[in-house]
Design a protein around this motif. Structure first.
Motif, PDB file in Angstrom:
ATOM      1  N   ASP A  82       0.838  -1.192   0.000  1.00 40.77           N
ATOM      2  CA  ASP A  82       0.000   0.000   0.000  1.00 40.77           C
ATOM      3  C   ASP A  82       0.873   1.241   0.000  1.00 40.77           C
ATOM      4  OD1 ASP A  82      -2.316  -1.536   0.138  1.00 40.77           O
ATOM      5  OD2 ASP A  82      -2.285  -1.574   2.323  1.00 40.77           O
ATOM      6  N   ILE A  83       0.278   2.358  -0.376  1.00 37.56           N
ATOM      7  CA  ILE A  83       0.972   3.637  -0.343  1.00 37.56           C
ATOM      8  C   ILE A  83       1.287   3.987   1.112  1.00 37.56           C
ATOM      9  CG2 ILE A  83       0.714   6.101  -0.835  1.00 37.56           C
ATOM     10  CD1 ILE A  83       0.942   4.301  -3.324  1.00 37.56           C
ATOM     11  N   GLY A  84       2.445   4.564   1.361  1.00 36.08           N
ATOM     12  CA  GLY A  84       2.824   4.966   2.714  1.00 36.08           C
ATOM     13  C   GLY A  84       4.329   5.009   2.852  1.00 36.08           C
ATOM     14  N   VAL A  85       4.783   5.182   4.051  1.00 36.92           N
ATOM     15  CA  VAL A  85       6.216   5.284   4.338  1.00 36.92           C
ATOM     16  C   VAL A  85       6.897   3.952   4.033  1.00 36.92           C
ATOM     17  CG1 VAL A  85       7.918   5.621   6.182  1.00 36.92           C
ATOM     18  CG2 VAL A  85       5.883   7.055   6.091  1.00 36.92           C
ATOM     19  N   GLN A  86       8.026   3.994   3.302  1.00 36.72           N
ATOM     20  CA  GLN A  86       8.818   2.786   3.067  1.00 36.72           C
ATOM     21  C   GLN A  86       9.886   2.651   4.141  1.00 36.72           C
ATOM     22  OE1 GLN A  86      12.070   1.812   2.086  1.00 36.72           O
ATOM     23  NE2 GLN A  86      11.614  -0.175   1.207  1.00 36.72           N
ATOM     24  N   HIS A  87      10.566   3.759   4.478  1.00 41.53           N
ATOM     25  CA  HIS A  87      11.487   3.764   5.613  1.00 41.53           C
ATOM     26  C   HIS A  87      11.814   5.194   6.003  1.00 41.53           C
ATOM     27  CE1 HIS A  87      14.642   4.203   2.503  1.00 41.53           C
ATOM     28  NE2 HIS A  87      15.416   4.676   3.462  1.00 41.53           N
ATOM     29  N   ILE A  88      12.334   5.336   7.216  1.00 38.64           N
ATOM     30  CA  ILE A  88      12.782   6.624   7.743  1.00 38.64           C
ATOM     31  C   ILE A  88      14.263   6.458   8.058  1.00 38.64           C
ATOM     32  CG2 ILE A  88      12.508   8.334   9.569  1.00 38.64           C
ATOM     33  CD1 ILE A  88       9.717   6.992  10.068  1.00 38.64           C
ATOM     34  N   ALA A  89      15.111   7.340   7.532  1.00 35.63           N
ATOM     35  CA  ALA A  89      16.555   7.194   7.697  1.00 35.63           C
ATOM     36  C   ALA A  89      17.129   8.283   8.592  1.00 35.63           C
ATOM     37  CB  ALA A  89      17.234   7.232   6.330  1.00 35.63           C
ATOM     38  N   PHE A  90      18.025   7.872   9.477  1.00 39.45           N
ATOM     39  CA  PHE A  90      18.747   8.786  10.362  1.00 39.45           C
ATOM     40  C   PHE A  90      20.238   8.633  10.083  1.00 39.45           C
ATOM     41  CE2 PHE A  90      14.767   7.875  12.501  1.00 39.45           C
ATOM     42  CZ  PHE A  90      14.349   9.140  12.888  1.00 39.45           C
ATOM     43  N   GLU A  91      20.913   9.751   9.801  1.00 37.30           N
ATOM     44  CA  GLU A  91      22.324   9.737   9.416  1.00 37.30           C
ATOM     45  C   GLU A  91      23.235   9.964  10.620  1.00 37.30           C
ATOM     46  OE1 GLU A  91      25.310  11.796   6.136  1.00 37.30           O
ATOM     47  OE2 GLU A  91      23.334  12.642   6.459  1.00 37.30           O
ATOM     48  N   PHE A  92      24.361   9.269  10.629  1.00 37.04           N
ATOM     49  CA  PHE A  92      25.400   9.441  11.645  1.00 37.04           C
ATOM     50  C   PHE A  92      26.616  10.078  10.985  1.00 37.04           C
ATOM     51  CE2 PHE A  92      22.612   6.390  13.436  1.00 37.04           C
ATOM     52  CZ  PHE A  92      22.703   6.536  14.805  1.00 37.04           C
ATOM     53  N   ASP A  93      27.253  11.028  11.670  1.00 36.10           N
ATOM     54  CA  ASP A  93      28.420  11.704  11.109  1.00 36.10           C
ATOM     55  C   ASP A  93      29.655  10.817  11.101  1.00 36.10           C
ATOM     56  OD1 ASP A  93      27.112  14.068  10.493  1.00 36.10           O
ATOM     57  OD2 ASP A  93      27.569  14.986  12.419  1.00 36.10           O
ATOM     58  N   SER A  94      29.729   9.853  12.027  1.00 37.86           N
ATOM     59  CA  SER A  94      30.921   9.000  12.068  1.00 37.86           C
ATOM     60  C   SER A  94      30.528   7.526  12.070  1.00 37.86           C
ATOM     61  CB  SER A  94      31.761   9.298  13.314  1.00 37.86           C
ATOM     62  OG  SER A  94      31.169   8.734  14.465  1.00 37.86           O
ATOM     63  N   HIS A 136      26.947   2.890   4.708  1.00 35.39           N
ATOM     64  CA  HIS A 136      26.848   1.709   5.557  1.00 35.39           C
ATOM     65  C   HIS A 136      25.538   1.857   6.315  1.00 35.39           C
ATOM     66  CE1 HIS A 136      31.299   0.429   5.563  1.00 35.39           C
ATOM     67  NE2 HIS A 136      31.034   1.143   4.490  1.00 35.39           N
ATOM     68  N   ALA A 137      24.723   0.804   6.349  1.00 35.27           N
ATOM     69  CA  ALA A 137      23.386   0.932   6.905  1.00 35.27           C
ATOM     70  C   ALA A 137      22.936  -0.344   7.592  1.00 35.27           C
ATOM     71  CB  ALA A 137      22.395   1.278   5.789  1.00 35.27           C
ATOM     72  N   PHE A 138      21.949  -0.175   8.469  1.00 35.72           N
ATOM     73  CA  PHE A 138      21.183  -1.306   8.973  1.00 35.72           C
ATOM     74  C   PHE A 138      19.765  -0.826   9.232  1.00 35.72           C
ATOM     75  CE2 PHE A 138      22.780   0.557  12.882  1.00 35.72           C
ATOM     76  CZ  PHE A 138      21.752   0.407  13.820  1.00 35.72           C
ATOM     77  N   TYR A 139      18.835  -1.796   9.252  1.00 33.90           N
ATOM     78  CA  TYR A 139      17.416  -1.483   9.346  1.00 33.90           C
ATOM     79  C   TYR A 139      16.776  -2.272  10.479  1.00 33.90           C
ATOM     80  CZ  TYR A 139      18.096   0.264   4.577  1.00 33.90           C
ATOM     81  OH  TYR A 139      18.546   0.935   3.474  1.00 33.90           O
ATOM     82  N   PHE A 140      15.809  -1.635  11.133  1.00 37.87           N
ATOM     83  CA  PHE A 140      15.008  -2.283  12.166  1.00 37.87           C
ATOM     84  C   PHE A 140      13.614  -1.668  12.104  1.00 37.87           C
ATOM     85  CE2 PHE A 140      17.376   1.234  13.909  1.00 37.87           C
ATOM     86  CZ  PHE A 140      16.496   1.914  14.726  1.00 37.87           C
ATOM     87  N   LEU A 141      12.665  -2.245  12.857  1.00 41.97           N
ATOM     88  CA  LEU A 141      11.279  -1.808  12.773  1.00 41.97           C
ATOM     89  C   LEU A 141      10.826  -1.152  14.071  1.00 41.97           C
ATOM     90  CD1 LEU A 141       9.742  -5.022  11.150  1.00 41.97           C
ATOM     91  CD2 LEU A 141      10.777  -3.046  10.009  1.00 41.97           C
ATOM     92  N   ASP A 142       9.957  -0.150  13.927  1.00 38.16           N
ATOM     93  CA  ASP A 142       9.320   0.421  15.114  1.00 38.16           C
ATOM     94  C   ASP A 142       8.134  -0.463  15.489  1.00 38.16           C
ATOM     95  OD1 ASP A 142       7.042   1.161  13.603  1.00 38.16           O
ATOM     96  OD2 ASP A 142       7.350   3.311  13.890  1.00 38.16           O
ATOM     97  N   PRO A 143       7.404  -0.154  16.567  1.00 38.59           N
ATOM     98  CA  PRO A 143       6.306  -1.041  16.999  1.00 38.59           C
ATOM     99  C   PRO A 143       5.198  -1.237  15.966  1.00 38.59           C
ATOM    100  CG  PRO A 143       6.908   0.445  18.775  1.00 38.59           C
ATOM    101  CD  PRO A 143       7.656   0.902  17.550  1.00 38.59           C
ATOM    102  N   ASP A 144       5.060  -0.342  14.997  1.00 38.12           N
ATOM    103  CA  ASP A 144       4.035  -0.487  13.960  1.00 38.12           C
ATOM    104  C   ASP A 144       4.593  -1.036  12.653  1.00 38.12           C
ATOM    105  OD1 ASP A 144       1.493   0.458  15.120  1.00 38.12           O
ATOM    106  OD2 ASP A 144       2.652   2.290  15.472  1.00 38.12           O
ATOM    107  N   GLY A 145       5.829  -1.507  12.666  1.00 35.94           N
ATOM    108  CA  GLY A 145       6.424  -2.090  11.471  1.00 35.94           C
ATOM    109  C   GLY A 145       7.025  -1.080  10.519  1.00 35.94           C
ATOM    110  N   ASN A 146       7.117   0.189  10.914  1.00 34.83           N
ATOM    111  CA  ASN A 146       7.773   1.175  10.065  1.00 34.83           C
ATOM    112  C   ASN A 146       9.269   0.929  10.096  1.00 34.83           C
ATOM    113  OD1 ASN A 146       5.475   2.885   9.269  1.00 34.83           O
ATOM    114  ND2 ASN A 146       5.349   3.261  11.464  1.00 34.83           N
ATOM    115  N   ARG A 147       9.857   0.811   8.918  1.00 32.32           N
ATOM    116  CA  ARG A 147      11.281   0.488   8.806  1.00 32.32           C
ATOM    117  C   ARG A 147      12.111   1.733   9.098  1.00 32.32           C
ATOM    118  NH1 ARG A 147      14.816  -3.169   4.907  1.00 32.32           N
ATOM    119  NH2 ARG A 147      13.394  -4.741   5.657  1.00 32.32           N
TER     120      ARG A 147
END
Length: 169
Positions: A82-94, A136-147
């Protein structure tokens, strides 16, 4: 075009339980609450959260109670059809901070659903592709399955390359 956008401003997502999501994003992701409203101040529970000093980077909107949640897909948002968020990304400086984040997420008991991995031609994982960013990345889910993606080392696009063969310059 006579303007330049500097960066993505924020992401808003629907959640099934705003209090549960606030706890997750505070504990696991490390976000801070800016504002947290409930009816009658707002038409439904809403929370603004931030990474640093800017007012908000993430907005949580609790689904209205009248929404039929029985059919709500709470599996990994990357797999939703369905239409909606695919993932939310947070960047680290190091990379060092990013590696500490890997340990932190695991210590919180949150399952890493993909990675750690490298996005790009130098990687050998199944999610890599020729146009990858080299991050370099890794993914995990929030309580509602948002990546959620935590990443570091995003490449800069200053000219055409293997990863960006025909970029707008």
């Amino acid at each position: 075009m006579n303007f330049t956008i500097s960066r993505l401003g924020h992401v808003g997502i629907h959640v099934s339980d705003v209090e549960r999501s606030i706890e997750f994003y505070r504990k696991v992701v490390g976000l801070k609450v800016t504002g947290n409203w409930r009816p009658p101040e707002s038409f439904r529970p809403i929370c603004f959260m931030r990474v640093s000093e800017k007012h908000h980077d993430l907005v949580l909107f609790e689904l209205p109670k009248q929404v039929d949640r029985a059919g709500l897909d709470t599996s990994d948002s990357a797999d939703r059809h369905d239409i909606g968020v695919q993932h939310i990304a947070f960047e680290f400086d190091s990379r060092e901070d990013w590696l500490h984040a890997v340990d932190h997420v695991r210590a919180c008991g949150v399952k890493i659903v993909s990675g750690p991995l490298v996005h790009g031609v130098e990687s050998v994982n199944e999610q890599s592709f020729a146009g990858g960013s080299g991050s370099h990345a890794f993914y995990f889910l929030d309580p509602d399955g948002n990546r959620i993606e935590f990443y570091c080392w995003m490449m800069q696009v200053t000219r055409p390359s293997v990863a960006a063969p025909t970029p707008d310059m």
